[in-house]
Design a protein around this motif. Structure first.
Motif, PDB file in Angstrom:
ATOM      1  N   PHE A 120      41.454  37.124  34.961  1.00 36.87           N
ATOM      2  CA  PHE A 120      42.724  37.415  34.286  1.00 36.87           C
ATOM      3  C   PHE A 120      43.751  37.860  35.327  1.00 36.87           C
ATOM      4  N   ASN A 121      45.028  37.855  34.937  1.00 38.62           N
ATOM      5  CA  ASN A 121      46.078  38.337  35.846  1.00 38.62           C
ATOM      6  C   ASN A 121      47.160  39.130  35.101  1.00 38.62           C
ATOM      7  N   LYS A 122      46.862  39.445  33.830  1.00 44.73           N
ATOM      8  CA  LYS A 122      47.846  40.146  33.008  1.00 44.73           C
ATOM      9  C   LYS A 122      47.115  40.834  31.866  1.00 44.73           C
ATOM     10  N   ILE A 123      47.648  41.960  31.397  1.00 48.39           N
ATOM     11  CA  ILE A 123      47.042  42.639  30.250  1.00 48.39           C
ATOM     12  C   ILE A 123      48.129  42.958  29.221  1.00 48.39           C
ATOM     13  N   GLY A 124      47.679  43.244  28.005  1.00 47.56           N
ATOM     14  CA  GLY A 124      48.622  43.596  26.950  1.00 47.56           C
ATOM     15  C   GLY A 124      47.942  44.466  25.900  1.00 47.56           C
ATOM     16  N   VAL A 125      48.758  45.258  25.203  1.00 49.42           N
ATOM     17  CA  VAL A 125      48.270  46.059  24.082  1.00 49.42           C
ATOM     18  C   VAL A 125      49.258  45.904  22.940  1.00 49.42           C
ATOM     19  N   GLY A 126      48.828  46.169  21.734  1.00 49.14           N
ATOM     20  CA  GLY A 126      49.738  46.060  20.602  1.00 49.14           C
ATOM     21  C   GLY A 126      49.029  46.362  19.302  1.00 49.14           C
ATOM     22  N   ASN A 127      49.832  46.386  18.230  1.00 56.49           N
ATOM     23  CA  ASN A 127      49.270  46.654  16.905  1.00 56.49           C
ATOM     24  C   ASN A 127      49.692  45.595  15.889  1.00 56.49           C
ATOM     25  N   GLY A 128      50.156  44.453  16.376  1.00 55.23           N
ATOM     26  CA  GLY A 128      50.608  43.406  15.470  1.00 55.23           C
ATOM     27  C   GLY A 128      52.106  43.463  15.252  1.00 55.23           C
ATOM     28  N   ALA A 129      52.623  44.668  15.005  1.00 56.73           N
ATOM     29  CA  ALA A 129      54.061  44.834  14.790  1.00 56.73           C
ATOM     30  C   ALA A 129      54.820  44.831  16.112  1.00 56.73           C
ATOM     31  N   SER A 130      54.182  45.381  17.168  1.00 53.30           N
ATOM     32  CA  SER A 130      54.801  45.411  18.495  1.00 53.30           C
ATOM     33  C   SER A 130      53.734  45.207  19.541  1.00 53.30           C
ATOM     34  N   GLU A 131      54.108  44.534  20.605  1.00 53.76           N
ATOM     35  CA  GLU A 131      53.163  44.243  21.686  1.00 53.76           C
ATOM     36  C   GLU A 131      53.825  44.551  23.023  1.00 53.76           C
ATOM     37  N   PHE A 132      53.006  45.011  23.974  1.00 50.73           N
ATOM     38  CA  PHE A 132      53.507  45.364  25.294  1.00 50.73           C
ATOM     39  C   PHE A 132      52.621  44.705  26.342  1.00 50.73           C
ATOM     40  N   TYR A 133      53.261  44.079  27.322  1.00 62.36           N
ATOM     41  CA  TYR A 133      52.519  43.333  28.336  1.00 62.36           C
ATOM     42  C   TYR A 133      52.887  43.811  29.737  1.00 62.36           C
ATOM     43  N   SER A 134      51.921  43.678  30.629  1.00 55.42           N
ATOM     44  CA  SER A 134      52.137  44.029  32.026  1.00 55.42           C
ATOM     45  C   SER A 134      52.824  42.881  32.762  1.00 55.42           C
ATOM     46  N   GLU A 135      53.154  43.140  34.014  1.00 56.70           N
ATOM     47  CA  GLU A 135      53.569  42.056  34.890  1.00 56.70           C
ATOM     48  C   GLU A 135      52.350  41.185  35.201  1.00 56.70           C
ATOM     49  N   THR A 136      52.600  39.952  35.643  1.00 58.95           N
ATOM     50  CA  THR A 136      51.514  39.084  36.099  1.00 58.95           C
ATOM     51  C   THR A 136      51.216  39.414  37.554  1.00 58.95           C
ATOM     52  N   VAL A 137      49.952  39.641  37.857  1.00 55.35           N
ATOM     53  CA  VAL A 137      49.532  39.955  39.230  1.00 55.35           C
ATOM     54  C   VAL A 137      48.666  38.798  39.731  1.00 55.35           C
ATOM     55  N   PRO A 138      49.183  37.953  40.614  1.00 57.96           N
ATOM     56  CA  PRO A 138      48.430  36.794  41.093  1.00 57.96           C
ATOM     57  C   PRO A 138      47.157  37.202  41.835  1.00 57.96           C
ATOM     58  N   HIS A 139      46.170  36.335  41.781  1.00 55.24           N
ATOM     59  CA  HIS A 139      44.922  36.571  42.505  1.00 55.24           C
ATOM     60  C   HIS A 139      45.205  36.570  44.004  1.00 55.24           C
ATOM     61  N   ASP A 140      44.954  37.721  44.677  1.00 58.45           N
ATOM     62  CA  ASP A 140      45.246  37.832  46.103  1.00 58.45           C
ATOM     63  C   ASP A 140      44.171  38.597  46.870  1.00 58.45           C
ATOM     64  N   GLN A 141      43.118  38.996  46.183  1.00 55.56           N
ATOM     65  CA  GLN A 141      42.035  39.787  46.758  1.00 55.56           C
ATOM     66  C   GLN A 141      42.498  41.147  47.275  1.00 55.56           C
ATOM     67  N   ALA A 142      43.683  41.584  46.823  1.00 57.39           N
ATOM     68  CA  ALA A 142      44.177  42.912  47.169  1.00 57.39           C
ATOM     69  C   ALA A 142      44.419  43.695  45.887  1.00 57.39           C
ATOM     70  N   PHE A 143      45.423  43.254  45.100  1.00 56.49           N
ATOM     71  CA  PHE A 143      45.706  43.887  43.822  1.00 56.49           C
ATOM     72  C   PHE A 143      45.047  43.139  42.664  1.00 56.49           C
ATOM     73  N   ASN A 144      44.578  41.941  42.944  1.00 54.71           N
ATOM     74  CA  ASN A 144      43.831  41.152  41.959  1.00 54.71           C
ATOM     75  C   ASN A 144      42.670  40.514  42.722  1.00 54.71           C
ATOM     76  N   PHE A 145      41.505  41.142  42.606  1.00 58.81           N
ATOM     77  CA  PHE A 145      40.385  40.644  43.408  1.00 58.81           C
ATOM     78  C   PHE A 145      39.139  40.408  42.551  1.00 58.81           C
ATOM     79  N   ARG A 146      38.309  39.517  43.047  1.00 58.61           N
ATOM     80  CA  ARG A 146      37.093  39.133  42.345  1.00 58.61           C
ATOM     81  C   ARG A 146      35.879  39.524  43.177  1.00 58.61           C
ATOM     82  N   HIS A 147      34.893  40.076  42.483  1.00 63.74           N
ATOM     83  CA  HIS A 147      33.669  40.512  43.153  1.00 63.74           C
ATOM     84  C   HIS A 147      32.507  40.219  42.231  1.00 63.74           C
ATOM     85  N   GLU A 148      31.579  39.403  42.746  1.00 66.16           N
ATOM     86  CA  GLU A 148      30.455  38.927  41.946  1.00 66.16           C
ATOM     87  C   GLU A 148      30.993  38.293  40.654  1.00 66.16           C
ATOM     88  N   ARG A 149      30.637  38.814  39.483  1.00 67.92           N
ATOM     89  CA  ARG A 149      31.116  38.202  38.232  1.00 67.92           C
ATOM     90  C   ARG A 149      32.234  39.038  37.594  1.00 67.92           C
TER      91      ARG A 149
END
Length: 241
Positions: A120-149
């Motif tokens: 994933f590169n983005k998250i969000g929360v909400g209750n149906g009536a309103s939703e809030f999303y983060s910025e998109t963080v591209p996979h860079d192995q620094a702020f968006n990194f993958r390890h094993e699974r």
């Protein structure tokens, strides 16, 4: 008799001239009001600063109390240290889907989310009536990194703050977290301990932000008071000359 009338006329003329000189021009009256405004401004900002100091004392007391629940961690593998709620150091890095929060040494809140078995590169929360999303963080192995699974992403900034605040305000109920990437979406029900942890971290961050804002206001007020006093001194010296 004529001499007496003549003297009376002279006296009346002198009196009239004196009255005319005593009468202030519109420019003089405006200038006096202008200088008086400086004094009023100094008094206002002095009063406001006393109020701010009282509020800052209260905030600092609450902040010191809140900090007792956190530990400062300086990891040589990371750029900056951070404040983490006590009892959570041993749980990180996560080995399952989860989310937590911390406050770095620059006093910025960070949300760190981990997803097992997908990316994933983005998250969000909400209750149906309103939703809030983060910025998109591209996979860079620094702020968006993958390890094993697992995929772990760091979120920071205004949108991350909004998500943390939402979780804090709704911690008593169910809070669903969305893991997003292009058209893919994974849903995760945030456990109570993670909601409580994020809520406490949000409270710490809010207190730190409030204290900084009040300190900044005190500094600005002091500069304004100095400026108005300097202007008053300048005007008084001009008037004396």
């Amino acid at each position: 008799m004529k001499r007496g009338v003549f003297l009376l006329a002279i006296i009346l003329m002198i009196f009239a001239g004196s009255c005319k000189r005593l009468k202030k021009t519109d420019a003089e009256i405006e200038r006096e009001h202008w200088i008086s405004g400086f004094s009023d401004s100094v008094e206002y900002y002095q009063h406001r600063s006393r109020e701010v100091e009282t509020r800052l004392t209260e905030i600092n007391g609450r902040l010191n109390q809140s900090l007792q629940d956190f530990e400062f961690i300086k990891n040589p593998r990371e750029v900056s240290g951070y404040y983490l709620l006590k009892g959570w150091k041993s749980k990180i890095p996560f080995t399952t889907t989860a989310i937590y929060a911390r406050v770095n040494e620059n006093h910025n809140l960070e949300l760190i989310a981990t997803l097992a078995g997908a990316t994933f590169n983005k998250i969000g929360v909400g209750n149906g009536a309103s939703e809030f999303y983060s910025e998109t963080v591209p996979h860079d192995q620094a702020f968006n990194f993958r390890h094993e699974r697992f995929n772990t992403v760091y979120f920071e900034g205004g949108k991350a703050d909004t998500i943390a605040e939402y979780i804090s305000l709704n911690k008593a109920g169910k809070v669903t977290l969305e893991f997003l990437e292009t058209k893919r979406k994974k849903l995760f029900m945030i456990p109570q301990d993670e909601k409580d942890m994020i809520s406490q971290t949000w409270d710490l961050y809010s207190l730190q932000t409030a204290a900084r804002d009040l300190q900044k206001e005190l500094w600005i007020n002091s500069r304004k008071i100095e400026t108005f006093r300097r202007m008053m001194d300048t005007e008084n010296k001009l008037e004396e000359n």
